[in-house]
Design an enzyme around this catalytic site. Sequence first.
Site, PDB file in Angstrom:
ATOM      1  N   GLY B  35       0.790  -1.231   0.000  1.00  0.00           N
ATOM      2  CA  GLY B  35       0.000   0.000   0.000  1.00  0.00           C
ATOM      3  C   GLY B  35       0.821   1.281   0.000  1.00  0.00           C
ATOM      4  CB  SER B  37       1.466   3.604  -4.909  1.00  0.00           C
ATOM      5  OG  SER B  37       2.714   3.083  -5.310  1.00  0.00           O
ATOM      6  CB  SER B 540      62.211 -10.378 -33.327  1.00  0.00           C
ATOM      7  OG  SER B 540      60.827 -10.613 -33.372  1.00  0.00           O
TER       8      SER B 540
HETATM    9  N1  LIG Z   1      -8.230  -2.486   2.439  1.00  0.00           N
HETATM   10  C1  LIG Z   1      -7.140  -1.787   2.223  1.00  0.00           C
HETATM   11  N2  LIG Z   1      -6.546  -1.903   1.022  1.00  0.00           N
HETATM   12  C2  LIG Z   1      -5.426  -1.184   0.811  1.00  0.00           C
HETATM   13  C3  LIG Z   1      -4.871  -0.347   1.808  1.00  0.00           C
HETATM   14  N3  LIG Z   1      -3.765   0.241   1.302  1.00  0.00           N
HETATM   15  C4  LIG Z   1      -3.638  -0.226   0.033  1.00  0.00           C
HETATM   16  N4  LIG Z   1      -4.628  -1.081  -0.262  1.00  0.00           N
HETATM   17  C5  LIG Z   1      -4.812  -1.795  -1.530  1.00  0.00           C
HETATM   18  O1  LIG Z   1      -3.698  -2.640  -1.768  1.00  0.00           O
HETATM   19  C6  LIG Z   1      -3.423  -2.715  -3.171  1.00  0.00           C
HETATM   20  C7  LIG Z   1      -1.974  -2.396  -3.453  1.00  0.00           C
HETATM   21  O2  LIG Z   1      -1.718  -1.045  -3.151  1.00  0.00           O
HETATM   22  P1  LIG Z   1      -0.524  -0.228  -3.770  1.00  0.00           P
HETATM   23  O3  LIG Z   1      -0.581   1.105  -3.140  1.00  0.00           O
HETATM   24  O4  LIG Z   1      -0.494  -0.298  -5.244  1.00  0.00           O
HETATM   25  O5  LIG Z   1       0.681  -1.069  -3.188  1.00  0.00           O
HETATM   26  P2  LIG Z   1       2.243  -0.763  -3.313  1.00  0.00           P
HETATM   27  O6  LIG Z   1       2.840  -1.090  -2.002  1.00  0.00           O
HETATM   28  O7  LIG Z   1       2.446   0.602  -3.813  1.00  0.00           O
HETATM   29  O8  LIG Z   1       2.685  -1.844  -4.413  1.00  0.00           O
HETATM   30  P3  LIG Z   1       4.087  -1.885  -5.235  1.00  0.00           P
HETATM   31  O9  LIG Z   1       4.524  -0.488  -5.368  1.00  0.00           O
HETATM   32  O10 LIG Z   1       3.783  -2.514  -6.530  1.00  0.00           O
HETATM   33  O11 LIG Z   1       5.004  -2.697  -4.408  1.00  0.00           O
HETATM   34  C8  LIG Z   1      -4.386  -1.745  -3.840  1.00  0.00           C
HETATM   35  O12 LIG Z   1      -5.462  -2.453  -4.355  1.00  0.00           O
HETATM   36  C9  LIG Z   1      -4.804  -0.841  -2.712  1.00  0.00           C
HETATM   37  O13 LIG Z   1      -6.055  -0.265  -2.909  1.00  0.00           O
HETATM   38  C10 LIG Z   1      -5.540  -0.259   3.059  1.00  0.00           C
HETATM   39  O14 LIG Z   1      -5.125   0.440   3.981  1.00  0.00           O
HETATM   40  N5  LIG Z   1      -6.655  -1.004   3.206  1.00  0.00           N
HETATM   41 MG   LIG Z   2       3.520   1.253  -5.387  1.00  0.00          MG
END
Ligand SMILES: Nc1nc2c(ncn2[C@@H]2O[C@H](COP(=O)(O)OP(=O)(O)OP(=O)(O)O)[C@@H](O)[C@H]2O)c(=O)[nH]1
Ligand SMILES: [Mg+2]
Lengths: 309, 632
Positions: B35, B37, B540
């Site tokens: 999560g 990003s 040589s």
């Molecule tokens: N339920 C829930 N889902 C989450 C939360 N944070 C992130 N997600 C979900 O997790 C998934 C991955 O989130 P990203 O933010 O893309 O994860 P990341 O860590 O950036 O991934 P990489 O950069 O590819 O390693 C997405 O579908 C988000 O919506 C949270 O706090 N709760």
């Molecule tokens: Mg990411």
Amino acid sequence: MTTTTTLSRMQLSQHLKRLESESIGILREVVAEFRNPVMLYSIGKDSGVMLHLALKAFYPSKPPFPLLHVDTTWKFRDMIRHRDEIAARYGVKLLVHTNPEGVARGINPITSGSQLHTQVMKTEALKQALDQWGFDAAFGGARRDEEKSRAKERIFSFRSAGHVWDPRNQRPELWSLYNTKISQGETIRVFPLSNWTELDIWQYTRAENIPVVPLYFAAPRPVVERDGQLIMRDDERLPLRAGESVQMRMVRFRSLGCYPLSAAIESTAATLDDIIAEMLAMRTSERSGRLIDSDEAASMEKKKRDGYF
Amino acid sequence: MTSGAHTEVTVSPAGAGGPEKALLRFLTCGSVDDGKSTLIGRLLYDTQLILEDQLTVLERDSRRHGTTGAELDLALLVDGLQAEREQGITIDVAYRYFSTARRAFIVADTPGHEQYTRNMATGASNCQAAVILIDARKGVLTQTRRHSYICSLLGIKHVVLAVNKIDLVDFSGERFHHIVADYLGFAKALEFSSITPIPLSARYGDNVIRRSGHMRWYEGPTLIEHLESLDVGEGLEEKPFRFPVQWVNRPDLDFRGFSGTVASGRVRPGDRVVVAGSGRESTVARIVTADGDLSEACAGDAVTLTLADEVDVARGDVLAQSDSRPEVVDQFAAQVLWMIEEPMLPGRSYLMRIGTRFVPARVTSLKHKTDVNTLEHIAAKTLQLNEIGFCNLGTASPVAFDAYPENRETGAFVLIDRFTHATAGAGMISFGLRRATNIHRQALLVDKSARTRLNGHRPAILWFTGLSGSGKSTIANIVERELHALGAHTYMLDGDNVRHGLNRDLGFTDVDRVENIRRVGEVAKLFVDAGAIVLCSFISPFRAERRMVRELVDAGEFVEVFVDTPIEECKRRDPKGLYARALEGKIKNFTGIDSPYEAPESAEVVLETRDGPERAARHVLDALREQHIITY
Ligand SMILES: Nc1nc2c(ncn2[C@@H]2O[C@H](COP(=O)(O)OP(=O)(O)OP(=O)(O)O)[C@@H](O)[C@H]2O)c(=O)[nH]1
Ligand SMILES: [Mg+2]
């Protein structure tokens, strides 16, 4: 929220001073390492700051590289006037290139469409100019906060032969230990303003009294309303569609490109302080007036991969 | 601290008024999909930095690429590359800029996939703090540990342990405390100065900017409160003065300044400084900028210094405080993170960039690599992509540095592949292995084997023999060019540079030919003693003289290369018109015409004409590898 006093040089904030120093370090690095660098000068506010930083970076020497303007022949007349004034005022060498094939084919933003026009008159033209003069490094004024694919780009951004950017395979860039090594035919695009935001640019422009094109300030200008955007009729080449009329409105521009592709905003901001105040209250981004950005999804990235700045 | 105390964060972009706040550079890292990003997207969204047109685009993108059903996918605000959006992952680091009323931030959102570790390291290298995310359902994973270890190596002292997706474990305090205990157990070896665990939900915004109403059991700060108040004081300004010279500023004969950015410490006119490499001292005369001379410059300032004396200073040199100098060595130990597919090979030559200096360098030995899960040391011969190892390195000439933990600016380096120019490795110097300056004092202890160790290749004589016009020099030149590119120390001896000086007194009688070769052999032997690969191209013609040279050096140090071009072909080529003149009788004792050529019977390498010079050169290089003269 904003102060309206004009900042003198001594009051340059720590924040701006740090950005300035970082950019100066980048400019010097290129001159120390590359055989034949050039600075892309697009006449806008970012180019103005970049040139100003170059004048500082090499002082008391002059910037040891020329400026290059890629002229699509559709820039605002005020921009061309400003360009020539600046080159004369600072005594820097200015190169101007227009894609002759594009001219011969009659490419223009109105009947050819913005996408083809940009491709031929900007991207292709730029590559022609870089090849023609054999530049191995080119400075661009792009900032990471402008657009989401730019937020991903390195400060020293490698281009393989043919000017191709491979965003999936960028060189790691740790600390400020830039890798300046390239092979024959490869080039580097360098972005000294990577870490500046739009607000930084305006605050610095104000603090340093950097001249900008008058189009950034509000004035009564002839515009037509088209697809919800205000387009300035800078000359007779812009045909009016049925039902359209030219009206004089108080407008200004946040971002400048080819005039039929740069939308104006209604504004009364006539000074740098006004611009900054207006910007802080604004709820749209600076590139929202750039018609070429919304051509297609992920379009900036695509253009950049093709060699656009 | 009551909940609700800090629910409102007023937004004002950096420098928009109010008191000056110190910029904080931090990154988000951790395992895939934890999560990261989404969290940055949430920070931007909740600080109202997402403008209307961007929101419209986000809504459209979320419908097309979103991973969150009908809701906005905030990760799409940062995952800006087409491939990232299509795959729903982060590939490369994104830099975003935002600020609250109390502080400005630059945040680097880094990828979780192991494959893109180098991009994570890119993002981390300039950061002062790290937000390490953990998926509350999954707990501490390998990537959590790898990223934590890299953050620690890169000198990041402050860590936020963001236990994310807490909404998916019913906001469980028990789960949170379990993960925190697990992580602290691992991280105690990493020497962070602060670890701040925060339970949060990036997706729904709990404890990011808004205090969550779902976790009454948590009394610590929200993420933004913590980041706003975090004191990272690195104190680069308080460290000894270091100034890597970037560019010599020479507008005219009257001005000679040294442009660069102060890496650490501060400097004033009148300060005594030393050129670290040469030990020459001088006094700072002026600190020149376009805005006038300064009375002081400190860490981070880009300035131009002039010195009171005419000392030799060039790009790559480090000016330093006279009474607190950096170490100057050509061998040191460092942690290296490897970043390209091709493995790191001890012995191979890379280009090292340290400060503003580029210098050939090689890993002389790989002490061990580190298992990122257990932090155990493992014996290894090479480092693969994304592996981290502890190495000894040697540089072609001494470099000035401070240990990385003391000074991030002067203790870091990158290694560049000499062929592809890819950025291959990132290094952090731990300590110097011996003082380069001692080498000169202990000259007697330096022998051929010591030089060989330093050079990373064995010395040898490459003896090119063959008729006039057979192509000896052409091939030898290509071989030398290739060896040079490989980082080997070479020298070329041929008629051109020997006949005009050393052997000016010799003619072409048989006696003089023998003396000519004897002298060349003795000179070549000195070069071998100096550790070089010396290429000799001489006709040589006599076996005996060639054997004489062979016997001057140790077994395996003489490589005879017979350029076996038939005399007809040489006559046809006749590049200098010598055969024509010899045939006309204008040149006496010409080999192949009126003087014999004794072909070698057991040359190490025999090159035939049809190979062409480039291929012929490759044969020679292959032979050198076979004989372990070069190992790469
Ligand atoms: N339920 C829930 N889902 C989450 C939360 N944070 C992130 N997600 C979900 O997790 C998934 C991955 O989130 P990203 O933010 O893309 O994860 P990341 O860590 O950036 O991934 P990489 O950069 O590819 O390693 C997405 O579908 C988000 O919506 C949270 O706090 N709760
Ligand atoms: Mg990411």
